[in-house]
Enzyme design. Sequence first.
Site, PDB file in Angstrom:
ATOM      1  N   LYS A   1      25.095  20.957  23.380  1.00 52.99           N
ATOM      2  CA  LYS A   1      26.450  21.386  23.006  1.00 52.99           C
ATOM      3  C   LYS A   1      27.475  20.299  23.283  1.00 52.99           C
ATOM      4  O   LYS A   1      28.516  20.239  22.657  1.00 52.99           O
ATOM      5  CB  LYS A   1      26.820  22.656  23.776  1.00 52.99           C
ATOM      6  CG  LYS A   1      26.129  23.887  23.211  1.00 52.99           C
ATOM      7  CD  LYS A   1      26.824  25.162  23.629  1.00 52.99           C
ATOM      8  CE  LYS A   1      26.252  25.669  24.921  1.00 52.99           C
ATOM      9  NZ  LYS A   1      26.950  26.861  25.415  1.00 52.99           N
ATOM     10  N   ARG A   2      27.155  19.450  24.236  1.00 60.62           N
ATOM     11  CA  ARG A   2      28.085  18.393  24.586  1.00 60.62           C
ATOM     12  C   ARG A   2      28.202  17.376  23.444  1.00 60.62           C
ATOM     13  O   ARG A   2      29.267  16.870  23.142  1.00 60.62           O
ATOM     14  CB  ARG A   2      27.612  17.711  25.878  1.00 60.62           C
ATOM     15  CG  ARG A   2      28.708  17.260  26.785  1.00 60.62           C
ATOM     16  CD  ARG A   2      28.205  16.947  28.196  1.00 60.62           C
ATOM     17  NE  ARG A   2      26.773  16.789  28.332  1.00 60.62           N
ATOM     18  CZ  ARG A   2      26.136  15.631  28.179  1.00 60.62           C
ATOM     19  NH1 ARG A   2      26.803  14.546  27.866  1.00 60.62           N
ATOM     20  NH2 ARG A   2      24.834  15.566  28.337  1.00 60.62           N
TER      21      ARG A   2
END
Length: 506
Positions: free
Chosen positions: A256-257
């Site tokens: 997700k980063r």
Amino acid sequence: MTSSVAARLRVAPSPTGDPHVGTAYMSLFNKAYAQATGGAFVLRIEDTDRARYVAASEQQIFDTLRWLGLPWDEGPDVGGPYAPYRQSERLDTYRPFVEQLLADGHAYHCWCSTERLAQLRAEQQASKVSVTGYDRLCFGKTREQREALPGFSPTPVVRMLIPDDAPLQFTDVIRGQVSAPRPDDQVIFKADGFPTYHLAVVVDDHLMGITHVVRGEEWISSTPKHILLYQFLGLTPPAFAHMPLLRNTDKSKISKRKNPAARLMWFREQGYLPEALRNFLQLLAYPPVGESEVATFDEFVSSFDWAKVNTVGPIFDLKKLDWLNGEYIRAMNPDELADRIVEHLRFTGEWAQPEPAEVELLRRATPLIQERLGLLSEALGKLVFLFTADADLVIADDARAQLGEDASTVLEGAIDVLEATEPFDTAGIEAGLRAALIDALGLKPRFAFGPVRVAITGARVSPPLFESIELLGRESSVARLRALLASLDQPEGFEPPGGLDGLDQR
Ligand code: GLU
């Protein structure tokens, strides 16, 4: 590997933020097998990690999985025979299991402070010793004995005692024999009174009658701990299947980063259809059901087999998803597509409360854009001229720049035609404009219809012109033609009086 016994499977996300696309991927395969065997698909919320808990996350998990068309048979919000399905509501359930493990010598109290553990880790890293992990300082000690030593914390945790001969191999439904590294004396019960994931997952999978634990490959190293806990507690372990990790086109793990598409909500925000995303996930590490890559969930289920899962991390190629989305959009009934567009606009807030007339206009206009629509979110942009007041229509610079010398003559001719066309429908409009501009003026279609398109839509490229004119209606169409004509007649630097804002923004 498909069995005739009704299987019980679960997806067990931790509510730690926006749901990860991996949760949908796992749900899809878990649900598929549950459905294939006539069993049940359970949603369990694993919220024992209070430090990482995000309150809104649980609702987002519900919403996104429902949006994707992957509902569960049992879960926190729908109940079921093994409720509650939220681990934080099951704390009393775990305690007797911990007591039993302690009584049987399979677990022990540990009073080591966080500082001591951090120091131990740092020392192990610095000296590069081969054996890392907890050094069992507390093992075999009473509280009093331990208290006499440094690095004592009054509230203990409970650790499982990993025996020297702990089995490190297990049979995976997808992978066959799998080896995992030797585990550390894992904490199973924390000082805050919550179990850790390892204990809770075993207790709950057992109590909830889970027959197959299907989860991501990153849990392979935890599986020996879980199998040991089953053994310690005298329980029969379920079957384990570890799905491959999803990878970016550069093979890196989807996170997700780094990747917006790791967030399940992203797909909805972007305007993908849930059935296209579901179909896309169905094709990750799994072959197409038939000749075509486009397949329903039921088709996927009907021939489901774990043996078909490829263990090589599938590439998450959004181009494929874009293609699938287009396929689904084109195959959809236009009224249904219009409903989906409205639903999307409601979801994004662009059309929080649309007027019935706007919805009706969108419904009539949807067939004009269906063929070329990639995402639901593109629809309004393609049709914006229909939802803009005549006075607010902006003529794009590139559109104005392409107007030729004939533009005034064309616009005048078009005004005459549109004022007279009866009935005011696509066929009549087309016939009238062709007769007046192409036959009578002898223009090529590009020069004949270009200025009309620019006047009506403000753009060089638009949905089909005659249909657009019909939808816009006579009054607006004529007003727009007149407005563009008036702006052409004006000398350089002329500012039109109020009401024609934006007609000339150069
Ligand atoms: N709570 C774990 C997760 O967030 C579940 C892992 C499992 O399925 O056992 O992925």
